[in-house]
Motif scaffolding. Structure first.
Motif, PDB file in Angstrom:
ATOM      1  N   SER A 143     -33.494 -42.961 123.451  1.00  0.00           N
ATOM      2  CA  SER A 143     -32.492 -43.603 122.596  1.00  0.00           C
ATOM      3  C   SER A 143     -31.189 -43.832 123.345  1.00  0.00           C
ATOM      4  CB  SER A 143     -32.248 -42.752 121.340  1.00  0.00           C
ATOM      5  OG  SER A 143     -31.794 -41.450 121.690  1.00  0.00           O
ATOM      6  N   GLN A 144     -30.827 -42.892 124.213  1.00  0.00           N
ATOM      7  CA  GLN A 144     -29.625 -43.061 125.033  1.00  0.00           C
ATOM      8  C   GLN A 144     -29.784 -44.238 125.992  1.00  0.00           C
ATOM      9  OE1 GLN A 144     -26.861 -40.988 124.982  1.00  0.00           O
ATOM     10  NE2 GLN A 144     -25.786 -42.093 126.594  1.00  0.00           N
ATOM     11  N   PHE A 145     -30.947 -44.349 126.605  1.00  0.00           N
ATOM     12  CA  PHE A 145     -31.216 -45.437 127.546  1.00  0.00           C
ATOM     13  C   PHE A 145     -31.231 -46.784 126.831  1.00  0.00           C
ATOM     14  CE2 PHE A 145     -34.292 -48.286 129.588  1.00  0.00           C
ATOM     15  CZ  PHE A 145     -33.728 -48.405 130.841  1.00  0.00           C
ATOM     16  N   TYR A 146     -31.893 -46.869 125.678  1.00  0.00           N
ATOM     17  CA  TYR A 146     -31.998 -48.134 124.961  1.00  0.00           C
ATOM     18  C   TYR A 146     -30.626 -48.609 124.472  1.00  0.00           C
ATOM     19  CZ  TYR A 146     -33.435 -51.675 121.609  1.00  0.00           C
ATOM     20  OH  TYR A 146     -33.580 -52.847 120.924  1.00  0.00           O
ATOM     21  N   THR A 147     -29.801 -47.677 124.027  1.00  0.00           N
ATOM     22  CA  THR A 147     -28.457 -48.040 123.560  1.00  0.00           C
ATOM     23  C   THR A 147     -27.648 -48.671 124.685  1.00  0.00           C
ATOM     24  OG1 THR A 147     -28.480 -46.247 121.938  1.00  0.00           O
ATOM     25  CG2 THR A 147     -26.332 -47.158 122.550  1.00  0.00           C
ATOM     26  N   GLN A 148     -27.703 -48.066 125.861  1.00  0.00           N
ATOM     27  CA  GLN A 148     -26.952 -48.593 126.993  1.00  0.00           C
ATOM     28  C   GLN A 148     -27.570 -49.897 127.505  1.00  0.00           C
ATOM     29  OE1 GLN A 148     -24.226 -47.068 127.739  1.00  0.00           O
ATOM     30  NE2 GLN A 148     -23.546 -48.274 129.503  1.00  0.00           N
ATOM     31  N   ARG A 149     -28.877 -49.991 127.428  1.00  0.00           N
ATOM     32  CA  ARG A 149     -29.568 -51.187 127.929  1.00  0.00           C
ATOM     33  C   ARG A 149     -29.251 -52.413 127.073  1.00  0.00           C
ATOM     34  NH1 ARG A 149     -34.694 -53.700 127.371  1.00  0.00           N
ATOM     35  NH2 ARG A 149     -35.447 -54.593 129.340  1.00  0.00           N
ATOM     36  N   GLN A 150     -29.303 -52.256 125.757  1.00  0.00           N
ATOM     37  CA  GLN A 150     -28.997 -53.410 124.906  1.00  0.00           C
ATOM     38  C   GLN A 150     -27.532 -53.805 125.022  1.00  0.00           C
ATOM     39  OE1 GLN A 150     -29.511 -52.794 120.711  1.00  0.00           O
ATOM     40  NE2 GLN A 150     -28.180 -50.999 120.614  1.00  0.00           N
ATOM     41  N   THR A 182     -25.718 -43.848 117.039  1.00  0.00           N
ATOM     42  CA  THR A 182     -25.019 -44.718 117.998  1.00  0.00           C
ATOM     43  C   THR A 182     -25.821 -45.982 118.267  1.00  0.00           C
ATOM     44  OG1 THR A 182     -24.013 -42.783 119.055  1.00  0.00           O
ATOM     45  CG2 THR A 182     -24.037 -44.828 120.315  1.00  0.00           C
ATOM     46  N   MET A 183     -27.127 -45.853 118.387  1.00  0.00           N
ATOM     47  CA  MET A 183     -27.980 -47.011 118.641  1.00  0.00           C
ATOM     48  C   MET A 183     -27.904 -48.004 117.480  1.00  0.00           C
ATOM     49  SD  MET A 183     -32.037 -47.057 119.622  1.00  0.00           S
ATOM     50  CE  MET A 183     -32.496 -46.250 118.081  1.00  0.00           C
ATOM     51  N   GLY A 184     -28.010 -47.510 116.253  1.00  0.00           N
ATOM     52  CA  GLY A 184     -27.914 -48.396 115.091  1.00  0.00           C
ATOM     53  C   GLY A 184     -26.539 -49.014 114.957  1.00  0.00           C
ATOM     54  N   GLN A 185     -25.504 -48.225 115.223  1.00  0.00           N
ATOM     55  CA  GLN A 185     -24.135 -48.741 115.151  1.00  0.00           C
ATOM     56  C   GLN A 185     -23.902 -49.817 116.201  1.00  0.00           C
ATOM     57  OE1 GLN A 185     -20.333 -46.165 114.001  1.00  0.00           O
ATOM     58  NE2 GLN A 185     -20.840 -45.913 116.126  1.00  0.00           N
ATOM     59  N   GLN A 186     -24.474 -49.601 117.398  1.00  0.00           N
ATOM     60  CA  GLN A 186     -24.332 -50.578 118.473  1.00  0.00           C
ATOM     61  C   GLN A 186     -25.077 -51.864 118.146  1.00  0.00           C
ATOM     62  OE1 GLN A 186     -22.527 -49.765 121.547  1.00  0.00           O
ATOM     63  NE2 GLN A 186     -22.531 -51.979 121.490  1.00  0.00           N
ATOM     64  N   MET A 187     -26.251 -51.761 117.544  1.00  0.00           N
ATOM     65  CA  MET A 187     -27.017 -52.942 117.149  1.00  0.00           C
ATOM     66  C   MET A 187     -26.246 -53.766 116.113  1.00  0.00           C
ATOM     67  SD  MET A 187     -30.894 -51.405 116.940  1.00  0.00           S
ATOM     68  CE  MET A 187     -31.563 -52.960 116.343  1.00  0.00           C
TER      69      MET A 187
END
Length: 417
Positions: free
Chosen positions: A189-196, A247-252
Motif C-alpha cells: 500500500s505504501q508503494f502503490y500510494t507513492q507510485r500513483q 492515505t492511499m484512498g485520500q491520495q486517489m
C-alpha cells in the motif's frame, strides 16, 4: 524501539483512553474479549487521528506542488551560487519566503501522527508484558492480551520466541503468517500510494532532480517499513496498515478531483469535465466552475491540457466565461489557444468570385477617376441653340451614324479619338 516509545509516554494516557472508549462500543457488539473489539478500536483510533490531520494533509499537497513548481528556480540558484553555500542558502530561504512555501509541510502528517504511533507501540508492549498503562486497568490489560486477530495476539511480534507466543495462547506459525501478510500489505500500500502519485499527479513537463528523489523514495520507503515491521506488534501493524490504506484512498481522491496542473491526472479530469459540459450544456458544481474560472484567468499561460480543454469546448460550440460558466451560440466570440478572442471567419470565396469582385472594383475606380479629371480640366460650355431644320427625304444626315443628337460630352484628354 522501546526507548523511542518511552519518549512519548506522556501521550499514552490519551491514546489508551480513546482505545478504551471505542472498546466499550465494539465490545457490546462483538464481545469485550474478542480480537474484533480490540482490533476495530485501533482502526477507529487511526481514523480519528487522520480526520484531525486533514488540514495538515491539505498543506502537504500544496507544499508538494509548490516544491515541484520551484524546482527549476532552485536548480538555477544552485548553479549560480555553487561555490558560495551561504549565499545559496540565503537565496533559497528568500525564494521560500517570497512564494510562501514551507519544505517541511510535506512531512507534517507523518510527524504529527508519530507520537500517536509510538504511544500505541508503548501501550501494546505493556499489554504484552501484562502491565497496566494509562487508563487500562489489569482487567482490560488481560482482555487485550488474550485478544487475537486471525489467531495472532495483538501484542505478539514476528520476532517473538515460541515460549513468549505460547504464553499468549497462540502458535508461532499463526503469529508469523499473520504478521508477514500484514507487513506485505503495509509495504504494498505504501508503494502503490507513492507510485500513483509519481505516475499520475506529477507535472511531466518539468524534469527536475525532485522527481528522481521521489522515485527513489518510492522504492526505499516500502523496504524500510518491511524491515521495521518484523519488530512491530500485531496491533501496531493494524494501525500502520490502516493509516496506509487511508492515505492511499485520500491520495486517489485528490488525484481524481484536484490533480496537479500539467499531469496525466489533470488531462483525465478535464476530459471528464468536457464530456459533462457537452452532455448537460453547463458546468455543474461550484468546484468545477472554479476550475474553469482558473483556466480562463491563465490566458496564454495555460498548459497543454488546459489548451486542449478550451479547444474542445470551442469545437463543441461552447465558450468558457470569466466566472467559470459556459455559453453556447452560433456567433460566439470564442477564445483561441493563445488566449485572444476572435470571431468566426467568413466563408472563403471561389476564384471566379474573387476575379469578378476585382474587376468590378477596378471599373468603379476608373469611372470615379474619369469624373474627377473632367471636373478639374473642363470648363462648362453653354450649348448654342440650333435652328430647327426640316430635311427632306433622301437628304444627307446631319449627324454621323452612332452619334447622339444634342449636346455632346467633351472627350477625355487621354482618349485617342
Amino acid at each position: 524501539m522501546d526507548t523511542i516509545a518511552s519518549l512519548f509516554s506522556f501521550i499514552t494516557t490519551p491514546v489508551s483512553w480513546i482505545i478504551v472508549q471505542f472498546h466499550k462500543l465494539y465490545g457490546a457488539l462483538f464481545g469485550p474479549d474478542t480480537g474484533w473489539a480490540w482490533g476495530l478500536s485501533i482502526v477507529s483510533l487511526v481514523v480519528l487521528i487522520r480526520i484531525c490531520l486533514i488540514p495538515l494533509f491539505v498543506k502537504q499537497i500544496k507544499s508538494m506542488r509548490n516544491m515541484q513548481a520551484l524546482q527549476p528556480k532552485m536548480k538555477a540558484i544552485q548553479e549560480r551560487y555553487k561555490n558560495d553555500r551561504q549565499r545559496q542558502s540565503e537565496e533559497m530561504m528568500k525564494l521560500y519566503k517570497d512564494t510562501g512555501t514551507n519544505p517541511l509541510s510535506s512531512c507534517l502528517p507523518i510527524l504529527a501522527q508519530s507520537p500517536f504511533f509510538f504511544a500505541l507501540y508503548h501501550v501494546l508492549s505493556n499489554i504484552a508484558n501484562g502491565k497496566t498503562i494509562g487508563v487500562l486497568n489489569q482487567t482490560l490489560v488481560d482482555s487485550a492480551r488474550e485478544a487475537q486477530i486471525f489467531g495472532a495476539p495483538i501484542a505478539a511480534k514476528f520476532t517473538d520466541s515460541q515460549d513468549k507466543v505460547a504464553a499468549l495462547s497462540a502458535t508461532i506459525m499463526d503469529v508469523r503468517v499473520v504478521t508477514a501478510v500484514m507487513i506485505i500489505l503495509m509495504s504494498a500500500s505504501q508503494f502503490y500510494t507513492q507510485r500513483q502519485l509519481m505516475q499520475k499527479n506529477v507535472d511531466l513537463s518539468v524534469k527536475t532532480p525532485y522527481m528522481q528523489q521521489q522515485k527513489m523514495l518510492m522504492y526505499i520507503f516500502p523496504v524500510i517499513f518491511a524491515v521495521m515491521g518484523i519488530n512491530f506488534p500485531v496491533g501496531v501493524l493494524v494501525y500502520w496498515l490502516t493509516t496506509n490504506v487511508w492515505t492511499m484512498g485520500q491520495q486517489m481522491y485528490v488525484i481524481n478531483q484536484n490533480p496537479t496542473p500539467g499531469s496525466k491526472a489533470q488531462d483525465s479530469y478535464l476530459q471528464r469535465l468536457l464530456k459533462s459540459v457537452t452532455a448537460h450544456g453547463e458546468v455543474r458544481g461550484r468546484r468545477k466552475r472554479n476550475v474553469v474560472q482558473a483556466i480562463v484567468a491563465k490566458g496564454a499561460d495555460r498548459n497543454e491540457n488546459e489548451r486542449r480543454f478550451i479547444s474542445g469546448l470551442s469545437k463543441a460550440g461552447f465558450a468558457a466565461q470569466a466566472d467559470g460558466t459556459v455559453v453556447k451560440g452560433d456567433t460566439l466570440a470564442v477564445e483561441t489557444e493563445g488566449g485572444a478572442a476572435g470571431r468566426r471567419q467568413p466563408k472563403r470565396q471561389t476564384k471566379a468570385q474573387r476575379q469578378s469582385g476585382t474587376a468590378q472594383a477596378g471599373s468603379a475606380q476608373q469611372e470615379s477617376t474619369s469624373k474627377t479629371s473632367l471636373e478639374k480640366q473642363s470648363e462648362p460650355q453653354d450649348a448654342k441653340p440650333k435652328p430647327a431644320a426640316k430635311t427632306a427625304p433622301g437628304s444627307a444626315r446631319q449627324a454621323k451614324s452612332g452619334q447622339r443628337k444634342g449636346q455632346q460630352r467633351p472627350k477625355h484628354p487621354s482618349s485617342k479619338k
